[in-house]
Scaffold this active site. Structure first.
Site, PDB file in Angstrom:
ATOM      1  N   LEU A 141      -2.013   9.668 -29.573  1.00 30.57           N
ATOM      2  CA  LEU A 141      -1.918   8.687 -28.505  1.00 30.57           C
ATOM      3  C   LEU A 141      -1.245   7.448 -29.083  1.00 30.57           C
ATOM      4  CD1 LEU A 141      -5.475   8.811 -26.835  1.00 30.57           C
ATOM      5  CD2 LEU A 141      -3.383   9.913 -26.039  1.00 30.57           C
ATOM      6  N   ASP A 142      -0.473   6.745 -28.262  1.00 28.51           N
ATOM      7  CA  ASP A 142       0.136   5.502 -28.728  1.00 28.51           C
ATOM      8  C   ASP A 142      -0.949   4.519 -29.153  1.00 28.51           C
ATOM      9  OD1 ASP A 142       2.581   6.565 -28.052  1.00 28.51           O
ATOM     10  OD2 ASP A 142       2.692   5.545 -26.117  1.00 28.51           O
ATOM     11  N   LYS A 143      -0.584   3.606 -30.004  1.00 31.15           N
ATOM     12  CA  LYS A 143      -1.542   2.624 -30.530  1.00 31.15           C
ATOM     13  C   LYS A 143      -2.307   1.914 -29.422  1.00 31.15           C
ATOM     14  CE  LYS A 143      -1.739  -1.681 -33.218  1.00 31.15           C
ATOM     15  NZ  LYS A 143      -0.957  -2.672 -34.003  1.00 31.15           N
ATOM     16  N   ARG A 244       5.152   6.298 -20.455  1.00 28.66           N
ATOM     17  CA  ARG A 244       5.669   4.933 -20.384  1.00 28.66           C
ATOM     18  C   ARG A 244       7.163   4.907 -20.059  1.00 28.66           C
ATOM     19  NH1 ARG A 244       3.705   2.841 -26.077  1.00 28.66           N
ATOM     20  NH2 ARG A 244       4.660   0.879 -25.390  1.00 28.66           N
TER      21      ARG A 244
END
Length: 309
Positions: A141-143, A244
């Site tokens: 998962l992205d930060k 995103r």
């Protein structure tokens, strides 16, 4: 002497003609930044048609590129205490609710305060298949994204989970809040995704499937506001920044997405409005069907409440 397995070879495809050498290699080898590639080229570790060239070299059809990948510098990833949110754990795997702001695994130059550091402290027996920097990690998962992740603790679990993710047998459901009213109640976004040629921390989306990796996102509208939409998302592929960049590409960037927003507003201060809310897969050792779901994080409720007002 350079070992055989450290040599990477590429034959330039017709669609990549006239592309810069450093851009081409950084797209082919996503673990290396463009700056790193340039350093390797300057150190004579890259040859084109057996000739040392510059990073700015413009590629020609069927050019043969040889990249002598340098041996990695040994690093020690140290365990660090952290209050993990654990939903399930057995001897083979662990399911957690990752906090926003936590990077999943260490990267060159940044070896602390990551999920891997915290997992090593808690588990002490993560699968080693992912290597020194990514033990047990089968997806990311992205930060700034919060939510559900599964991590392998045994090699058998790692192998089994990796196959499920590769074969798209894992159910991944997200919730997001995007800018503007999405015109249809449900739909698909089919676009290829590729790394931005200049801003290497960003991705781009294109209707041209040959431009990058084919990607598919499904969404449903859960609630409409005057200038925002609360949506449910199902991923059929798992590309970097897929949600995103897909929604940004159709004019509906996510609230709090400082990377893809053109203009920030007050509600963007609450954080990225993206959560991995549901996760389903088959236990790779026992064969049991597992499905997990979590509540929306507090910053989601804050954004939704303000939108309703």
């Amino acid at each position: 002497m350079i070992q055989e397995e450290t040599i990477k070879q590429f034959i330039v495809e017709p669609e990549c003609v006239n592309k810069r050498l450093d851009v081409y290699l950084s797209e082919k080898m996503e673990d290396f930044s463009r700056t790193q590639i340039q350093e390797y080229v300057d150190s004579y570790l890259v040859k084109v048609n057996d000739v040392v060239v510059k990073s700015s070299y413009r590629l020609r059809a069927n050019d043969k590129i040889i990249f002598f990948v340098p041996e990695p510098v040994p690093v020690e990833i140290k365990p660090e205490p952290y209050p993990l949110k654990i939903l399930y754990e057995d001897k083979d795997l662990i399911v957690i609710n990752k906090d926003a702001g936590v990077t999943v695994h260490p990267t060159p130059g940044h070896y602390t305060h990551t999920l891997v550091n915290y997992l090593l402290y808690h588990c002490k027996d993560l699968s080693g298949i992912g290597g020194v920097l990514r033990p047990g990690i089968v997806h990311r998962l992205d930060k700034d994204t919060t939510g559900l992740m599964v991590v392998a603790k045994s090699d058998k679990a790692h192998q089994g989970l990796s196959v499920q993710f590769k074969e798209r047998q894992v159910t991944k459901i997200y919730n997001a809040i995007v800018k503007g009213k999405i015109g249809v109640e449900k739909g698909y976004i089919r676009k290829s995704i590729f790394r931005h040629p200049k801003q290497r921390n960003r991705m781009c989306a294109s209707d041209n499937y040959a431009a990058g990796k084919q990607s598919l996102t499904y969404y449903e509208t859960l609630e409409l506001f005057s200038d925002a939409t609360f949506i449910k998302i199902k991923l059929f592929t798992g590309r970097t920044h897929q949600i995103r960049v897909h929604f940004s590409s159709i004019g509906h960037p996510l609230f709090g997405d400082v990377l893809y927003l053109k203009k920030k507003k007050s509600l963007d201060t609450f954080g990225l409005a993206l959560v991995s809310k549901e996760l389903g897969f088959t236990h790779p050792v026992t064969g049991e069907s597992l499905y997990f779901t979590i509540d929306l994080p507090p910053h989601f409720h804050e954004i939704l409440n303000r939108l309703k007002k």
